[in-house]
Design a protein around this motif. Sequence first.
Motif, short mmCIF file in Angstrom:
data_model
loop_
_atom_site.label_atom_id
_atom_site.label_comp_id
_atom_site.label_asym_id
_atom_site.label_seq_id
_atom_site.Cartn_x
_atom_site.Cartn_y
_atom_site.Cartn_z
N PHE A 2 -57.40 10.44 86.47
CA PHE A 2 -58.82 10.76 86.40
C PHE A 2 -59.43 10.25 85.10
O PHE A 2 -60.52 9.68 85.07
CB PHE A 2 -59.03 12.27 86.52
N PHE A 3 -58.72 10.44 84.00
CA PHE A 3 -59.26 10.11 82.69
C PHE A 3 -59.27 8.61 82.41
O PHE A 3 -59.81 8.17 81.40
CB PHE A 3 -58.48 10.84 81.59
N LEU A 4 -58.66 7.82 83.28
CA LEU A 4 -58.72 6.37 83.12
C LEU A 4 -60.16 5.86 83.10
O LEU A 4 -60.47 4.85 82.46
CB LEU A 4 -57.95 5.67 84.24
N PHE A 5 -61.06 6.56 83.83
CA PHE A 5 -62.42 6.07 84.00
C PHE A 5 -63.44 6.89 83.20
O PHE A 5 -64.63 6.67 83.32
CB PHE A 5 -62.77 6.09 85.49
N PHE A 6 -62.96 7.82 82.41
CA PHE A 6 -63.85 8.62 81.58
C PHE A 6 -64.26 7.84 80.33
O PHE A 6 -63.54 6.95 79.88
CB PHE A 6 -63.15 9.92 81.18
N PRO A 7 -65.43 8.16 79.75
CA PRO A 7 -65.82 7.50 78.50
C PRO A 7 -64.77 7.73 77.41
O PRO A 7 -64.17 8.81 77.32
CB PRO A 7 -67.14 8.19 78.14
N ALA A 8 -64.56 6.72 76.59
CA ALA A 8 -63.53 6.80 75.56
C ALA A 8 -63.79 7.95 74.60
O ALA A 8 -62.85 8.60 74.12
CB ALA A 8 -63.45 5.48 74.79
N GLY A 9 -65.08 8.23 74.31
CA GLY A 9 -65.41 9.32 73.39
C GLY A 9 -64.96 10.66 73.94
O GLY A 9 -64.49 11.53 73.19
N LEU A 10 -65.11 10.85 75.25
CA LEU A 10 -64.70 12.10 75.88
C LEU A 10 -63.18 12.23 75.90
O LEU A 10 -62.63 13.30 75.62
CB LEU A 10 -65.26 12.18 77.30
N VAL A 11 -62.47 11.15 76.25
CA VAL A 11 -61.01 11.19 76.26
C VAL A 11 -60.48 11.41 74.85
O VAL A 11 -59.49 12.13 74.65
CB VAL A 11 -60.44 9.89 76.86
#
Length: 569
Positions: free
Chosen positions: A517-526
Amino acid sequence: MDSKRLILFIALSFGILFFWQKWMSQRFPQPANAPTASAPAGSDLPSAAPRAAGAGAAASSAAPDTGRLQSGERIHVKTDLYDAQIDSVGGDLRRVALLKHGMPGEPNKPFVMLTDGKDHVYVAQTGLLGEGLPTHKAVFTAEQREYALAPGQNALSVRLTAAGPAGVQIAKVYTFHRGQYLVDVKYEIVNGGSKPLTASAYYRLLRDGQTDNPGFFGAHTFTGPAIYTEAGKFQKADFAKLDKGTAEYVKAAKDGWVAMIQHYFASAWVASPKGQPSLCGPRDCRYEMKRLSDGLYSAGVIVDLPTIAAGGKFDASMPLFVGPQETRILDQVAPGFDLIKDYGIFTIFSKPLFWVLDQIHKVVGNWGWAIILLTVLIKAVFYPLAATSYRSMARMRKLAPRMEQLKERHGDDKVKFQQAVMEMYKTEKVNPLGGCLPMLVQIPIFIALYWALIAAVELRQAPWMFWIHDLSVKDPYFVLPILMAVSMYIQTSLSPPPPDPMQAKMMKIMPLAFSVFFLFFPAGLVLYYVVNNVLSILQQWWITRGIDNEDKQAKTDKPKKPAPPKKPA
């Protein structure tokens, strides 16, 4: 219920949000640009209500038509913030490129916000309603074709003129200001005729129904028109409601503004600029949101001008905002204008969190490091709750072998097994909910920060370090999602295993599922979640180590039983 079940609950919640959004997008799809047979036909001109006997006919004398744009000569304007084009037809602002913001994937190319291209229509229009007065269909002329804000010059004015009824002179003046995303748009009306002149001015934003939405995990930011008035507060209507004619909003007020909102950016006509009197005058401003007959959407405001006596002159001005949704900028535009920044349903938490993040950024000057420091601050604030949770989990982990023994002893008799487990918890003074409740309190904060980072245009194309050049898009090499999965796996191994074998297997799979799921999240959020997990691991290790030391010390300090007295020989 233990911490593992809580994680499962959070995962299922995100899944429900995701599939809910998918279902909603299928049930209520975004409208296409082409007109449909059921779409309500709308007049291209605003619906000017009669203001006095005989005046209504004059104000509504223009025949209805479509919103299709006509083009004439272009006037090019360049300032420190804008690269803009004004069309001679209507004096419309047809194209605006924001020089301080780049196109998606092309940070060196200015972001085009307003445009009248073949693939996308989004323009700012104005006009006058009254017999013989120029609408957005009239042809204006300018003294020159090129305007540029010179070094040291704080304001640049572009003056356009158009023919009016006999003896009436009309000028439309755009004034651009250095360092500001507000453009003053003013009508200068000179009544050189022999009778009083009655008129209304309309200001509107015209665009198609295209949306540019990240849609991370079902969290879609709003795209469409919105109106703010003191009476009705913030009211927005998506394009689907305008198609059906079901949009509800305050249609008349003595203040307010009307806007078109999209992810990161917005445009607005501001009738109540901050620190200035309302421009609505003695009569109410009339607000309007509608779909036109050819599929374009209009959101605007109509202002009734005072009657201009023969030989008299009147100036009517309205600020136009075209720019990014930066909090520091929005706060200076108008009352309630900060509401266009879409924080979702957790605004009450998201706004103060972003304020703290912004204050940290002012000190460190880098949004990536600001996110890291904010994460450290949040962990420090919630440390007492986290300590309670981790202590409970550590105690539960120590009881895991005894729980397995109870399970083997009672076999398939789940009732006796549960009774034995609860008796063990009572004897050892362990609260099975102690690891969950403190975490539940923190969930709104985590979700609020998610929305704060999603809505923050300040993070758009903002670099952190090394390979992260834009904190608002996914990690190009997926390093952060991999670290996220590793940190989650370590956290899982430190937590007590669930008694149910199926739950135990799911907990082992959870880090991998979340990393996908986190592959496509904004880098700032990850980045936030990775730092949060690392700090959680350190906290959990430190607290568990402390409990182990306490247990060892307790065993050491435990008084030994006195040896039995020796029998006399």
